[in-house]
Design an enzyme around this catalytic site. Sequence first.
Site, PDB file in Angstrom:
ATOM      1  N   TYR A  33      -7.028  13.256   8.539  1.00  0.00           N
ATOM      2  CA  TYR A  33      -5.896  13.728   9.343  1.00  0.00           C
ATOM      3  C   TYR A  33      -4.621  13.785   8.531  1.00  0.00           C
ATOM      4  O   TYR A  33      -4.554  13.296   7.410  1.00  0.00           O
ATOM      5  CB  TYR A  33      -5.712  12.840  10.578  1.00  0.00           C
ATOM      6  CG  TYR A  33      -5.049  11.486  10.322  1.00  0.00           C
ATOM      7  CD1 TYR A  33      -5.727  10.465   9.673  1.00  0.00           C
ATOM      8  CD2 TYR A  33      -3.741  11.233  10.751  1.00  0.00           C
ATOM      9  CE1 TYR A  33      -5.121   9.234   9.452  1.00  0.00           C
ATOM     10  CE2 TYR A  33      -3.137   9.999  10.538  1.00  0.00           C
ATOM     11  CZ  TYR A  33      -3.828   9.007   9.890  1.00  0.00           C
ATOM     12  OH  TYR A  33      -3.224   7.784   9.668  1.00  0.00           O
ATOM     13  N   LYS A 148      -7.127  10.002   3.685  1.00  0.00           N
ATOM     14  CA  LYS A 148      -6.443   9.779   4.969  1.00  0.00           C
ATOM     15  C   LYS A 148      -7.462   9.919   6.099  1.00  0.00           C
ATOM     16  O   LYS A 148      -7.487  10.904   6.844  1.00  0.00           O
ATOM     17  CB  LYS A 148      -5.250  10.728   5.126  1.00  0.00           C
ATOM     18  CG  LYS A 148      -4.244  10.187   6.144  1.00  0.00           C
ATOM     19  CD  LYS A 148      -2.900  10.818   5.977  1.00  0.00           C
ATOM     20  CE  LYS A 148      -1.966  10.494   7.136  1.00  0.00           C
ATOM     21  NZ  LYS A 148      -1.749   9.090   7.401  1.00  0.00           N
ATOM     22  N   GLU A 180      -0.129  -2.128   1.511  1.00  0.00           N
ATOM     23  CA  GLU A 180       0.790  -1.158   2.138  1.00  0.00           C
ATOM     24  C   GLU A 180       0.980  -1.509   3.601  1.00  0.00           C
ATOM     25  O   GLU A 180       0.395  -2.479   4.101  1.00  0.00           O
ATOM     26  CB  GLU A 180       0.268   0.269   1.983  1.00  0.00           C
ATOM     27  CG  GLU A 180      -1.072   0.492   2.653  1.00  0.00           C
ATOM     28  CD  GLU A 180      -1.641   1.894   2.417  1.00  0.00           C
ATOM     29  OE1 GLU A 180      -0.875   2.856   2.332  1.00  0.00           O
ATOM     30  OE2 GLU A 180      -2.879   2.009   2.350  1.00  0.00           O
ATOM     31  N   LEU A 204      -2.795   4.616   0.416  1.00  0.00           N
ATOM     32  CA  LEU A 204      -2.654   6.059   0.645  1.00  0.00           C
ATOM     33  C   LEU A 204      -1.457   6.555  -0.166  1.00  0.00           C
ATOM     34  O   LEU A 204      -0.409   5.897  -0.191  1.00  0.00           O
ATOM     35  CB  LEU A 204      -2.405   6.330   2.130  1.00  0.00           C
ATOM     36  CG  LEU A 204      -2.236   7.810   2.463  1.00  0.00           C
ATOM     37  CD1 LEU A 204      -3.597   8.501   2.479  1.00  0.00           C
ATOM     38  CD2 LEU A 204      -1.546   7.997   3.798  1.00  0.00           C
TER      39      LEU A 204
HETATM   40  N1  PDD Z   1       0.659   7.242   8.475  1.00  0.00           N
HETATM   41  N2  PDD Z   1      -0.076   4.378   4.345  1.00  0.00           N
HETATM   42  C1  PDD Z   1      -0.809   4.516   5.453  1.00  0.00           C
HETATM   43  C2  PDD Z   1      -1.972   3.614   5.645  1.00  0.00           C
HETATM   44  C3  PDD Z   1      -0.463   5.475   6.414  1.00  0.00           C
HETATM   45  O1  PDD Z   1      -1.219   5.616   7.521  1.00  0.00           O
HETATM   46  C4  PDD Z   1       0.671   6.294   6.206  1.00  0.00           C
HETATM   47  C5  PDD Z   1       1.095   7.367   7.175  1.00  0.00           C
HETATM   48  C6  PDD Z   1       1.424   6.114   5.020  1.00  0.00           C
HETATM   49  C7  PDD Z   1       2.621   6.944   4.708  1.00  0.00           C
HETATM   50  O2  PDD Z   1       2.277   8.270   4.359  1.00  0.00           O
HETATM   51  P1  PDD Z   1       3.261   9.490   4.644  1.00  0.00           P
HETATM   52  O3  PDD Z   1       4.540   9.162   3.947  1.00  0.00           O
HETATM   53  O4  PDD Z   1       2.570  10.637   4.051  1.00  0.00           O
HETATM   54  O5  PDD Z   1       3.447   9.596   6.130  1.00  0.00           O
HETATM   55  C8  PDD Z   1       1.006   5.161   4.105  1.00  0.00           C
HETATM   56  C9  PDD Z   1       0.973   8.218   9.481  1.00  0.00           C
HETATM   57  C10 PDD Z   1       2.442   8.441   9.650  1.00  0.00           C
HETATM   58  C11 PDD Z   1       0.259   7.866  10.763  1.00  0.00           C
HETATM   59  O6  PDD Z   1      -0.874   7.472  10.665  1.00  0.00           O
HETATM   60  O7  PDD Z   1       0.825   8.005  11.847  1.00  0.00           O
END
Ligand code: PDD
Length: 288
Positions: A33, A148, A180, A204
């Site tokens: 996703y 992801k 993270e 991620l």
């Molecule tokens: N999540 N690490 C994890 C485990 C994440 O699920 C996310 C983002 C990030 C940050 O990635 P980005 O900057 O590309 O949003 C890091 C999204 C926002 C979610 O699951 O809602």
Amino acid sequence: MADIAYVNGSFVEMNDATVSIKDRGLLFGDGVYEVAGVFEGILIDNDAHLERLKRSLQEIKLELPMNFSELAVLQRKLIHLNKIKEGTFYLHVTRGASESRDFEFPKEQQPSLVMFTQHKKIMNLATDKLKAKVLTYPDLRWKRRDIKSIALLAQVLAKEIAHQAGCNEVWMHEDGFVTEGGSSNAFIIKDDKLISRKNNETILSGITRQAVLKLIQQEDLVFEERPFTIEEAYEASEAFYTSASVFVMPVISIDKKIIGNGEPGALTLKLRNLYENFARSFINQSQR
Ligand code: PDD
């Protein structure tokens, strides 16, 4: 207000949007996703999100049934239909439905693409919305966190524990080091030096993190790309986390230990401001 979802070729009312109970996303978490921010009806850093989607799909050997520019057209149409000015855009691709519940890939894969939007204030937040509390918790996830994946049970449970403890985010840890956030990337600041873990299979590769790293470089700030311990985080002068839905979020406490003076840090707020400007730049680009 319109609440339309996109499901496999059709724009439908959210309440009528359905997928098969044999969808492998439901049965196995077999899918990937993306979440991108939306401001003034424009997707923020969408090319980078689609690039990461492409990589996630490759890693799980799944092909999108269209090219990425066609996907971007559908994304814009959904934003338009839902009149989303500010919020988030969710999409996932699963390996679709198959006749029987076999673990192996079906011979003929029919990937399933689902998209929806959510209204959310993400820009110009009031100061009291910029004071996140963090709880640390063991990282119980699998070993390919660079993908992801829609299989998010470890994060769901960890974030719920953090929520029950009155916190906004969980910082997961492994071997004494922070990996993270439950849905974000973690940063600390010590002696004006920014510290964040290197991208590899343990985390991620955050799109917001990537953009923030560029801003750090542009501002000539000192950056150390390395893992940090929970104890180091407790003693940091500032801490923050980044994601597409919260941008740069200042952390004021970790496990109830106050970070700095318990207020959003100056450097963190500066980065947030710079990131907001970066997000606004996509509006200008789309008007060209
Ligand atoms: N999540 N690490 C994890 C485990 C994440 O699920 C996310 C983002 C990030 C940050 O990635 P980005 O900057 O590309 O949003 C890091 C999204 C926002 C979610 O699951 O809602």
